[in-house]
Scaffold this active site. Structure first.
Site, mmCIF file in Angstrom:
data_model
loop_
_atom_site.group_PDB
_atom_site.id
_atom_site.type_symbol
_atom_site.label_atom_id
_atom_site.label_comp_id
_atom_site.label_asym_id
_atom_site.label_seq_id
_atom_site.Cartn_x
_atom_site.Cartn_y
_atom_site.Cartn_z
ATOM 1 N N GLY A 103 0.810 -1.208 0.000
ATOM 2 C CA GLY A 103 0.000 0.000 0.000
ATOM 3 C C GLY A 103 0.846 1.262 0.000
ATOM 4 O O GLY A 103 1.994 1.248 -0.434
ATOM 5 N N ASP A 128 -8.813 -1.062 1.394
ATOM 6 C CA ASP A 128 -9.716 0.086 1.549
ATOM 7 C C ASP A 128 -9.960 0.825 0.232
ATOM 8 O O ASP A 128 -10.801 1.715 0.180
ATOM 9 C CB ASP A 128 -9.131 1.084 2.552
#
EC number: 2.7.1.11
Lengths: 342, 342, 342, 342
Positions: A103, A128
């Site tokens: 990420g 997310d």
């Protein structure tokens, strides 16, 4: 060329499919050689490598988690960290380059290492969906499916008991999981970090659903903040042991909704079940394609770039495109969804 | 304005979510009124309408099929068909315009009616993903998930018995479901209409997987054709009753693969289970958003246009953009997948 | 005969299938007439009835929750409660008897009403499987499936991060869900109310799994108590608002396990998702059969009895057989499971 | 003691859970040693063994299929077959006894070998649930769940198109899967081998459901026979290649139902997807418990016996109890279900 592959940060359904995609394409189309790096940047820093051939990636497209392990180690920290040490470690193991699957933190580190001369190709990973420069990231679809199925279940309990049910989903900084799962499950209120609301606004939506004869269903991102929440709740974020509360925002909201509306209200924190297990078909396809294209990027020596989804195509973008601002839910997407519970 | 909504052609997970999206947005944001049209164009031609308010669409986002019913009626056929008759019927019921949710045939009829003066907005529907002008259509993701899960199951049987398993999936003219499900399930051969192959090519892939110690897993679109198949099999397309064979191409392939390779081979035709049941979260979100934007299109009087997915956005395109050529699997997408089983 | 049907206590997958079974058998085989009683005993006391014909039960075998609503009202409380008032209310609506679908509290009330002259047939309902006199109750299998699938997901996260994962499942007084889900998911420790353990015993199991290279997976019933827990934790059962903690025992255990073993540990409280949604096939069959046999029991005037599962048969037992002691996990069943994590 | 474990006959969800249960209990509680026998009796006859320790069974409770492979070899056939040869082979590998996991054929062979002096403990395996002496066998619950979910999907298509849908499920000689899945999915007709019906009887049920406004849903066991079918269809059991038809009874029924009732009718043969993939929680628990008790049986030298489920307990029965007559659906169970579609 010999390439090390690492997975870093929180686990995510599809990591193994990426690894498989890279290794299959790299070995059958290009004659690349691979090693697995254990536990993200920790394995780079400490020189912890494992064999990674076609044999190791057999059947992995459907397997959740990561066979390489993961950690939150920062490659610039510690005695053996930093670009110079890492370059030595890689050289010592005759590793020519790295594929870093991770990420924002991982990609930021990869960007810095890349500028310091380490050869890195990136694959974006965020359950997310908070990274820019890719339409979607793998794992997100699986998480939305799990959250949606859980909310389908909560609805029957709400209906039977005429209760308001509050489901708390992942999303520290962005509300994509809540937005999509809320839309899919027909939630009567979607509460996301990008759109702070007051208790009055929330309870108005709950009351309105109740008045139409529905059992109100509320979905809330873990990172949602009540308008003016800092003042009202800041001293209450600790659990009975004075440790940061394990429970979430939904456990604050539920009793408040019940107090204000008089409607019995229950909360459920979905938690870790959203990120584990077998990936959805969408995520398997996306992750596999990202892996295949990462192998191409290696051969093209596209160091300093990451692969990403745009429309139906996999493209390459510089690391910097994914960094800086997060991919937040834009106002028009929130308004679109809000039309359903207005 | 009073708007009729119809669903036409084969059923598809997400139809009800589209209907719900249109009605919720249309009634709460715009003060539109709706009627349901029964069984696609049949209901238009015969004037068969049912009430369609917020109440009727309650909880529909997760419900498979279509509450309006569907048929394959052509609105230009029959005594009461044709644009002029339809205009009269609609006028008689004070219906100002139509939202037509359907595939290529439906949209072609909508295009023609639109040119003949009927006010129509379209929503693309194709479980095979064979329509141009939209990145994906709802129902496709659900079908791919079902096919993938089925192939995950077939794999364990293949492994236990050292068999070759052949799964036949939907896709009369295009191979998208086979491509995605095959990639997701780790198939060793993906056979699609766009890429005819010979038995020799197929059995070479099967043998190669077998030689690597794997139980070969083959996925085939129902519309796949063997190279030179017309000659070899044309007289064998009938069943024991001299009716068109209910079984599919997989039932032709399986015994041939077994004969040539000597590997025990079994086929399974997934059939109708791919198109029924509750939609995946992806399809619920896509279908809902298409419905919301169709309501916008009505208010904007965007007659003659349909809503479509492009990247992460819903856009409008003229009907004609979706017609003509089908959305086939391009060669580079097939080659991308083929790298996995090469 | 006209019969009222009620569902009482917490909702449970299969309630609707029971209702459907009673109504279909009662109307097609016996010419019984039915009314639905709203919200359990509340509807009896307040005379709140709804029509309940074949039409209302259409398609219900797979629908979670209860279309009749439920509550925790005690029929002996309130102005209009008590056997005499209820007899009047039922007589006023020409209702001859009641089928009460519920757990221990419901069946105890049914037993008392029965002794006071009200005609009642019972159907046992407990998601925790805590009722004696029936081998299994519907809803339990669904809950175990959901808990097992959740634990399968948690395991991949545990493996990827080398963490200990703690899953908290339902079971206030009995550990059946934890026992079955733990066995199904391959847990390394199963903590149930019937078998209090000390932190030392628990961490020994966690450490042992860790030492064998596994990511420890622990399942704990919400009603599990640490040996000597009353002393150690009694003052800590309140949340930051001084209300009873919403979080559960797993949130107490996880930090303690981490503190003692040094293994990073995370907890997840599965909560309400275990009791909602569509029932498993097993529960649909069990619930439907109980409903069919409840209709038989009405016709046989087997008042004061409930239907129950014994082996593969549905039998009748007096209410009293289900009351008194709970159906706890016997020691030999716990030992059987413990052999897996020893 | 050193014990060989084999799995024989068609694969079945739960086989791996049995193997894991035996090995974990046998090694941690009893100090037994195990070897895996490859491909059922073939591995015994040919002396094909693989290591089988705690390491090999790690994580297997949820894995479909069998890691040992399976076949339909008869141990009394071939040059190296027969009790005497097998005894020599086992002695040569210092194998003291065998656990045979299989269906009727396997258990019959085990019974004969046992009488010929080979030490064998049995574990019943039948996805069709056709073995006597055990209430249920593992795999059956998983198959019923898969069939039920498929029928839930078929129903939405039937409703949307007002079609009759026919689902063909496993069950060559007994109708348990059809009975349970049909009951769970709310089928309007359940056709099983134990209860031959005429086309008139079937179409009466279909017509009746249709007349009540329902889309008729029919489930049929693969072994169902129409009354008088031998005459009417015997010459039509071959496919277009004069090989035994791959398609099933549903493909004969569907066009006949359509012809007689005029209701559009479609069939789906669920086929192999019913027996693969991850077992349900029920099957994992049952299979694990059978494995644990098989280890006990070895230590108790209960040769010639098999473990079985009775009520909620695992018991031991002589092989002969499971042989001879099949466990067919008794008339009262069929009548019970028929009350739902009458």
């Amino acid at each position: 060329m010999k390439i090390g592959i690492l997975t870093s940060g929180g686990d995510c359904p599809g990591l193994n499919a990426v690894i498989r995609g890279i290794v299959l394409k790299g070995t059958t189309s290009y004659d690349l050689e691979f090693v697995g790096i254990r536990d993200g940047w920790r394995g780079v820093v400490e020189g912890d490598f494992v064999p990674l051939t076609r044999h190791e990636v057999k059947g992995l497209s459907k397997v959740g988690g990561t066979i390489l392990g993961t950690s939150r180690t920062n490659p610039y920290e510690g005695d053996r960290g930093g670009a110079e040490n890492i370059a030595k470690t890689l050289f010592g193991h005759r590793i020519d380059g790295i594929v870093a699957i991770g990420g924002e933190g991982t990609l930021a580190a990869a960007d810095r290492l890349s500028k310091d001369g380490i050869k890195v190709v990136g694959v974006p990973k965020t359950i997310d969906n908070d990274l820019r420069a890719t339409d979607y990231s793998f794992g997100f679809d699986t998480a939305v499916n799990i959250a949606t199925e859980a909310m389908d279940r909560l609805r029957t309990t709400g209906d039977s008991h005429q209760r308001c049910m509050v489901a708390e989903v992942m999303g520290r900084h962005v509300g994509w999981i809540a937005l999509h799962a809320g839309m899919a499950a027909g939630a009567h209120a979607i509460l996301i970090p990008e759109n702070p609301m007051s208790l009055d606004e929330i309870t108005a939506l709950v009351q309105s659903a109740h008045d139409r004869g529905r059992a109100p269903l509320v979905v809330v991102s873990e990172g949602f903040k009540l308008k003016g929440m800092e003042e009202a709740f800041s001293d209450k974020g600790l659990d009975a042991f004075n440790r940061p509360r394990l429970g979430g925002i939904s456990e604050i909201l539920a009793p408040e909704i019940e107090r204000i509306t008089g409607i019995e209200t229950r909360s459920t924190v979905l938690g870790h079940i959203q990120r584990g297990g077998s990936p959805s078909a969408f995520d398997r396809v996306l992750a596999t394609r990202l892996g295949l294209h990462a192998a191409d990027a290696i051969v093209d020596e596209a160091w300093g770039e990451m692969v990403a989804l745009r429309g139906t195509d996999i493209v390459r973008v510089p690391f910097s495109d994914a960094l800086g601002e997060l991919n937040t839910v834009p106002q028009y997407r929130y308004d679109e969804a809000a039309a359903l519970f207005g």
